[in-house]
Motif scaffolding. Structure first.
Motif, PDB file in Angstrom:
ATOM      1  N   SER A 449       4.839 -26.670 -36.921  1.00 40.83           N
ATOM      2  CA  SER A 449       5.889 -27.304 -36.446  1.00 40.83           C
ATOM      3  C   SER A 449       6.477 -26.526 -35.338  1.00 40.83           C
ATOM      4  O   SER A 449       7.121 -26.972 -34.515  1.00 40.83           O
ATOM      5  CB  SER A 449       7.033 -27.622 -37.667  1.00 40.83           C
ATOM      6  OG  SER A 449       7.459 -26.481 -38.262  1.00 40.83           O
ATOM      7  N   ASP A 450       6.527 -25.347 -35.438  1.00 43.77           N
ATOM      8  CA  ASP A 450       7.190 -24.530 -34.507  1.00 43.77           C
ATOM      9  C   ASP A 450       6.507 -24.567 -33.193  1.00 43.77           C
ATOM     10  O   ASP A 450       7.172 -24.696 -31.805  1.00 43.77           O
ATOM     11  CB  ASP A 450       7.068 -22.765 -34.750  1.00 43.77           C
ATOM     12  CG  ASP A 450       8.050 -22.746 -36.040  1.00 43.77           C
ATOM     13  OD1 ASP A 450       9.258 -22.982 -35.752  1.00 43.77           O
ATOM     14  OD2 ASP A 450       7.780 -21.847 -36.750  1.00 43.77           O
ATOM     15  N   ILE A 451       5.194 -24.606 -33.169  1.00 44.54           N
ATOM     16  CA  ILE A 451       4.366 -24.678 -32.046  1.00 44.54           C
ATOM     17  C   ILE A 451       4.403 -25.972 -31.354  1.00 44.54           C
ATOM     18  O   ILE A 451       4.413 -26.264 -30.060  1.00 44.54           O
ATOM     19  CB  ILE A 451       3.055 -24.142 -32.042  1.00 44.54           C
ATOM     20  CG1 ILE A 451       2.337 -24.063 -30.692  1.00 44.54           C
ATOM     21  CG2 ILE A 451       2.050 -24.939 -32.997  1.00 44.54           C
ATOM     22  CD1 ILE A 451       0.983 -23.280 -30.779  1.00 44.54           C
ATOM     23  N   GLN A 452       4.466 -27.026 -32.161  1.00 40.83           N
ATOM     24  CA  GLN A 452       4.784 -28.629 -31.588  1.00 40.83           C
ATOM     25  C   GLN A 452       5.949 -28.664 -31.082  1.00 40.83           C
ATOM     26  O   GLN A 452       5.885 -29.525 -30.000  1.00 40.83           O
ATOM     27  CB  GLN A 452       4.365 -29.380 -32.907  1.00 40.83           C
ATOM     28  CG  GLN A 452       4.305 -30.850 -32.586  1.00 40.83           C
ATOM     29  CD  GLN A 452       5.783 -31.667 -32.448  1.00 40.83           C
ATOM     30  OE1 GLN A 452       6.529 -31.227 -33.037  1.00 40.83           O
ATOM     31  NE2 GLN A 452       5.866 -32.602 -31.698  1.00 40.83           N
ATOM     32  N   ALA A 514      -2.658 -32.531 -38.897  1.00 43.64           N
ATOM     33  CA  ALA A 514      -3.383 -31.851 -38.015  1.00 43.64           C
ATOM     34  C   ALA A 514      -4.763 -32.329 -37.986  1.00 43.64           C
ATOM     35  O   ALA A 514      -5.428 -32.541 -39.074  1.00 43.64           O
ATOM     36  CB  ALA A 514      -3.093 -30.251 -38.383  1.00 43.64           C
ATOM     37  N   MET A 515      -5.515 -32.438 -37.051  1.00 40.04           N
ATOM     38  CA  MET A 515      -6.870 -32.407 -36.822  1.00 40.04           C
ATOM     39  C   MET A 515      -7.524 -31.336 -36.447  1.00 40.04           C
ATOM     40  O   MET A 515      -7.352 -30.847 -35.240  1.00 40.04           O
ATOM     41  CB  MET A 515      -7.275 -33.707 -35.819  1.00 40.04           C
ATOM     42  CG  MET A 515      -8.661 -34.117 -35.983  1.00 40.04           C
ATOM     43  SD  MET A 515      -9.045 -34.960 -37.722  1.00 40.04           S
ATOM     44  CE  MET A 515      -8.128 -36.719 -37.228  1.00 40.04           C
ATOM     45  N   ARG A 542      -6.320 -22.177 -33.155  1.00 35.87           N
ATOM     46  CA  ARG A 542      -5.914 -22.304 -31.690  1.00 35.87           C
ATOM     47  C   ARG A 542      -5.450 -23.492 -31.065  1.00 35.87           C
ATOM     48  O   ARG A 542      -6.310 -24.604 -31.258  1.00 35.87           O
ATOM     49  CB  ARG A 542      -6.975 -21.538 -30.655  1.00 35.87           C
ATOM     50  CG  ARG A 542      -6.472 -20.925 -29.231  1.00 35.87           C
ATOM     51  CD  ARG A 542      -7.507 -20.505 -28.627  1.00 35.87           C
ATOM     52  NE  ARG A 542      -7.922 -19.079 -28.945  1.00 35.87           N
ATOM     53  CZ  ARG A 542      -7.327 -18.222 -28.673  1.00 35.87           C
ATOM     54  NH1 ARG A 542      -6.278 -18.126 -27.689  1.00 35.87           N
ATOM     55  NH2 ARG A 542      -7.784 -16.870 -28.884  1.00 35.87           N
ATOM     56  N   GLU A 543      -4.412 -23.777 -30.328  1.00 35.20           N
ATOM     57  CA  GLU A 543      -4.085 -25.020 -29.830  1.00 35.20           C
ATOM     58  C   GLU A 543      -5.093 -25.570 -28.785  1.00 35.20           C
ATOM     59  O   GLU A 543      -5.769 -24.730 -28.125  1.00 35.20           O
ATOM     60  CB  GLU A 543      -2.826 -24.813 -28.991  1.00 35.20           C
ATOM     61  CG  GLU A 543      -2.004 -26.048 -28.400  1.00 35.20           C
ATOM     62  CD  GLU A 543      -2.338 -26.430 -27.139  1.00 35.20           C
ATOM     63  OE1 GLU A 543      -2.417 -27.602 -26.826  1.00 35.20           O
ATOM     64  OE2 GLU A 543      -3.029 -25.516 -26.284  1.00 35.20           O
ATOM     65  N   SER A 544      -5.193 -26.733 -29.240  1.00 32.00           N
ATOM     66  CA  SER A 544      -6.256 -27.736 -28.332  1.00 32.00           C
ATOM     67  C   SER A 544      -5.817 -29.105 -27.735  1.00 32.00           C
ATOM     68  O   SER A 544      -6.492 -29.676 -26.942  1.00 32.00           O
ATOM     69  CB  SER A 544      -7.464 -27.607 -29.289  1.00 32.00           C
ATOM     70  OG  SER A 544      -8.529 -28.365 -28.184  1.00 32.00           O
ATOM     71  N   GLY A 545      -4.537 -29.288 -28.074  1.00 31.86           N
ATOM     72  CA  GLY A 545      -3.954 -30.629 -27.588  1.00 31.86           C
ATOM     73  C   GLY A 545      -2.778 -30.938 -28.536  1.00 31.86           C
ATOM     74  O   GLY A 545      -2.937 -31.712 -29.643  1.00 31.86           O
ATOM     75  N   ASP A 552       2.016 -38.270 -34.302  1.00 27.36           N
ATOM     76  CA  ASP A 552       0.532 -38.308 -33.959  1.00 27.36           C
ATOM     77  C   ASP A 552      -0.138 -37.162 -34.443  1.00 27.36           C
ATOM     78  O   ASP A 552       0.367 -36.171 -34.902  1.00 27.36           O
ATOM     79  CB  ASP A 552       0.375 -38.092 -32.226  1.00 27.36           C
ATOM     80  CG  ASP A 552       0.888 -39.440 -31.589  1.00 27.36           C
ATOM     81  OD1 ASP A 552       0.808 -40.542 -32.237  1.00 27.36           O
ATOM     82  OD2 ASP A 552       1.075 -39.193 -30.476  1.00 27.36           O
ATOM     83  N   ALA A 553      -1.596 -37.112 -34.416  1.00 25.22           N
ATOM     84  CA  ALA A 553      -2.412 -35.712 -34.891  1.00 25.22           C
ATOM     85  C   ALA A 553      -2.274 -34.800 -33.977  1.00 25.22           C
ATOM     86  O   ALA A 553      -2.310 -35.033 -32.673  1.00 25.22           O
ATOM     87  CB  ALA A 553      -3.733 -36.396 -35.393  1.00 25.22           C
ATOM     88  N   GLN A 554      -2.089 -33.910 -34.307  1.00 22.04           N
ATOM     89  CA  GLN A 554      -2.129 -32.407 -33.666  1.00 22.04           C
ATOM     90  C   GLN A 554      -3.517 -31.846 -33.518  1.00 22.04           C
ATOM     91  O   GLN A 554      -4.141 -31.514 -34.546  1.00 22.04           O
ATOM     92  CB  GLN A 554      -1.053 -31.389 -33.787  1.00 22.04           C
ATOM     93  CG  GLN A 554       0.365 -32.116 -34.298  1.00 22.04           C
ATOM     94  CD  GLN A 554       0.848 -32.690 -33.086  1.00 22.04           C
ATOM     95  OE1 GLN A 554       1.009 -32.172 -31.928  1.00 22.04           O
ATOM     96  NE2 GLN A 554       1.413 -33.692 -33.269  1.00 22.04           N
ATOM     97  N   THR A 555      -4.190 -31.620 -32.431  1.00 18.63           N
ATOM     98  CA  THR A 555      -5.408 -30.928 -32.007  1.00 18.63           C
ATOM     99  C   THR A 555      -5.392 -29.644 -32.120  1.00 18.63           C
ATOM    100  O   THR A 555      -4.725 -29.023 -31.191  1.00 18.63           O
ATOM    101  CB  THR A 555      -5.952 -31.780 -30.986  1.00 18.63           C
ATOM    102  OG1 THR A 555      -6.086 -33.148 -31.223  1.00 18.63           O
ATOM    103  CG2 THR A 555      -7.605 -31.267 -30.976  1.00 18.63           C
ATOM    104  N   LEU A 556      -6.319 -29.183 -32.991  1.00 23.07           N
ATOM    105  CA  LEU A 556      -6.385 -27.479 -32.829  1.00 23.07           C
ATOM    106  C   LEU A 556      -7.659 -27.102 -33.201  1.00 23.07           C
ATOM    107  O   LEU A 556      -8.433 -27.930 -33.833  1.00 23.07           O
ATOM    108  CB  LEU A 556      -5.430 -26.802 -33.904  1.00 23.07           C
ATOM    109  CG  LEU A 556      -4.081 -27.255 -33.765  1.00 23.07           C
ATOM    110  CD1 LEU A 556      -3.413 -27.943 -34.940  1.00 23.07           C
ATOM    111  CD2 LEU A 556      -3.172 -25.971 -33.879  1.00 23.07           C
TER     112      LEU A 556
END
Length: 565
Positions: A449-452, A514-515, A542-545, A552-556
């Motif tokens: 949640s912090d990085i999003q 998260a995906m 690592r962040e990837s999208g 939405d799904a957060q991509t890492l």
């Protein structure tokens, strides 16, 4: 020994790390006091602040809590002892040492004043006096405890809420035995703390006494054999101490003030490289352990291994120094192996086996690389940790190394020395070094949640990657695996890289989807085994999208994981 301090029916709650001072060139400890454990923090707090889970690495799994203001008052003795132990590891420290109101000692991860998770070893100096008395004035006992904890941090073990994991505890025990042999400790002394203070029965998070004594013996014997002790290594007495004198200790780093619920920033990295890299010694052959998928990993202590003894000492020393400095400055560890025997494996399989067995790089962020050259088999192979693989995916280092075998190895054989062909061989590792120096290899955010939210704040501002606070940054997150290899609108087929990677859908503790994309080879390196649906894990990725929309799904890209309780 004080009978009220230890008895077979009430074992001491002993943490993974302990520090001691040096007096007159020999280990010595402080006075005694009693301390008590406190209740573990609520799960809600662990979900909100996973970096404040101060309980993963105690010897018996008991929770640890801090009084943060006290952590800024530590004297220099603990840091001096860590510096003394670090001389024998050949590696830079990736943690800061503080004295605090812990029951004993612990490896922890805390937030600094910027909410960035940092690795910390904290210790109670009074407890060290208790250890000395319990082990009948054996000064090696606290050294072994501290070496164990250093092993956790140097290996990059993922510290999780609610307790540790038996595999990484045994791994750190093995590292402790390895280092104590190099420091000159007899096997019995290297085992004294666990033999005296740890119960026989297995716990939920920590193995029992017998398993841990065996792990220490494995590390101690391996160090002896690698240094040429041969059959004499079974006698329990050091046959040969470190081949070269240890590196000078780095100066103790000043501590930053500590704020409530936060930790100090890490101490500046040491400036001294290992002594092996400070000057050229005569060429000599190294000995590597045979690859064994059942063997406990044990952190390696050098960056170049030459089983033939043909690499030019001066050139090798220069590259060893460069690799040490890269590990110190960026955390990335790149190891080159010139080997005689692949033990029936392909060079690539051997490289993956040694990436695990020598625990190259930090396991949590996957910043290790192993380059293998087996000239007698005409093979070369490369294994890259998850983080390095993301940067080097399109580079064929194995092909470059195979070309060296075809041309350079003939010269090495003709002269029984490689001369300047040493530089050509080590150039492949240097390429990895140069390509990984621009990446950030620290965990920058304590939760998804912090990085999003940081990504959402940058949304629409056209922030360049170089100025972004989230682009390709590393974050911690914890949550439950909902599905392995899901097939839905959130899966990005291009990220599967054929069949080399697979997707994992996770529902995080802070309510996000998260995906995660995980390399199958990397998944096999994790101490807890493969991911399983329905189980809760602590992840590092690592962040990837990242989507601005939390629905939405957060991509890492997944770097590592550990089973959470």
């Amino acid at each position: 020994m004080n009978p009220s301090f230890h008895s077979p029916t009430k074992p001491l709650a002993l943490a993974c790390a302990a520090l001691l001072g040096l007096a007159g060139g020999a280990p010595a400890l402080a006075q005694s006091s009693n301390s008590a454990n406190s209740a573990p923090p609520a799960r809600a707090r662990l979900a909100a602040e996973p970096a404040a889970t101060l309980q993963a690495c105690s010897y018996d799994g008991s929770p640890v809590s801090f009084s943060p203001p006290d952590l800024s008052k530590g004297g220099s003795s603990g840091r001096e002892v860590v510096a003394e132990i670090m001389k024998y590891t050949g590696l830079p420290a990736n943690f800061v040492v503080v004295e605090g109101q812990v029951p004993n000692a612990a490896a922890i991860i805390m937030l600094d004043d910027r909410k960035v998770p940092r690795r910390v070893i904290a210790y109670n100096s009074s407890f060290m006096g208790e250890v000395i008395r319990a082990t009948r004035a054996n000064n090696w006992a606290p050294v072994s405890i501290m070496a164990h904890e250093i092993g956790h941090h140097l290996s990059g073990h993922t510290i999780v809420p609610g307790g540790s994991q038996p595999p990484i505890e045994l791994e750190s025990d093995k590292f402790s035995g390895f280092v104590l042999y190099k420091m000159g400790a007899p096997l019995k002394d290297a085992q004294n703390a666990i033999a005296t203070l740890v119960p026989e029965q297995d716990g939920a998070t920590h193995p029992g006494r017998r398993k841990r004594l065996s792990a220490i013996a494995d590390g101690w014997t391996q160090a002896c054999e690698l240094q040429g002790g041969g059959a004499q290594c079974q006698g329990g007495k050091p046959v040969k101490v470190a081949v070269a004198a240890p590196a000078p200790a780095p100066a103790a780093a000043p501590q930053r003030p500590v704020k409530t619920a936060q930790a100090p920033a890490p101490a500046p990295a040491p400036t001294a490289a290992p002594s092996a890299a400070l000057g050229a010694a005569p060429a000599q052959a190294d000995t590597l352990p045979g690859p064994d998928p059942q063997a406990l990993p044990s952190k390696g202590t050098q960056f170049i291994y030459d089983e033939f003894g043909v690499l030019d000492p001066t050139i090798r020393a220069r590259f060893e120094r460069q690799m040490f400095e890269h590990a110190r400055d960026k955390g990335v560890e790149i190891v080159t192996l010139l080997v005689k025997d692949l033990h029936g494996l392909s060079a690539e399989q051997y490289a993956w086996a040694m990436l695990r067995q020598l625990r190259v790089g930090k396991l949590d962020v996957g910043n290790g690389a192993v380059l293998v050259v087996a000239p007698q088999q005409g093979q070369a192979g490369v294994a890259l940790g998850a983080g390095v693989q993301l940067e080097m995916a399109h580079q064929d280092k194995a092909r470059q190394l195979k070309s060296w075998i075809d041309v350079g190895w003939k010269e090495c054989q003709r002269k029984n020395a490689c001369g300047n062909w040493t530089e050509n061989l080590l150039g492949a590792a240097d390429h990895v070094r140069r390509d990984t120096r621009h990446w950030d290899w620290t965990v920058s955010y304590p939760s998804l949640s912090d990085i999003q939210q940081a990504a959402a704040a940058e949304g629409g501002k056209n922030v360049a990657p170089q100025q972004s606070k989230v682009w390709r940054r590393i974050t911690r997150l914890s949550g439950t695996v909902e599905a392995l290899d899901p097939r839905n609108k959130w899966v990005i087929d291009a990220k599967l890289d054929g069949d080399k990677r697979h997707a994992v859908q996770v529902r995080t503790d802070d309510g996000l989807t998260a995906m995660l994309y995980v390399d199958r080879q990397v998944e096999a390196l994790q101490p807890g085994g493969a991911l399983q649906p329905g189980k809760r894990y602590a992840f590092i990725a690592r962040e990837s999208g990242l989507s601005h929309n939390p629905n939405d799904a957060q991509t890492l890209d997944l770097l590592s994981f550990a089973l959470a309780q």
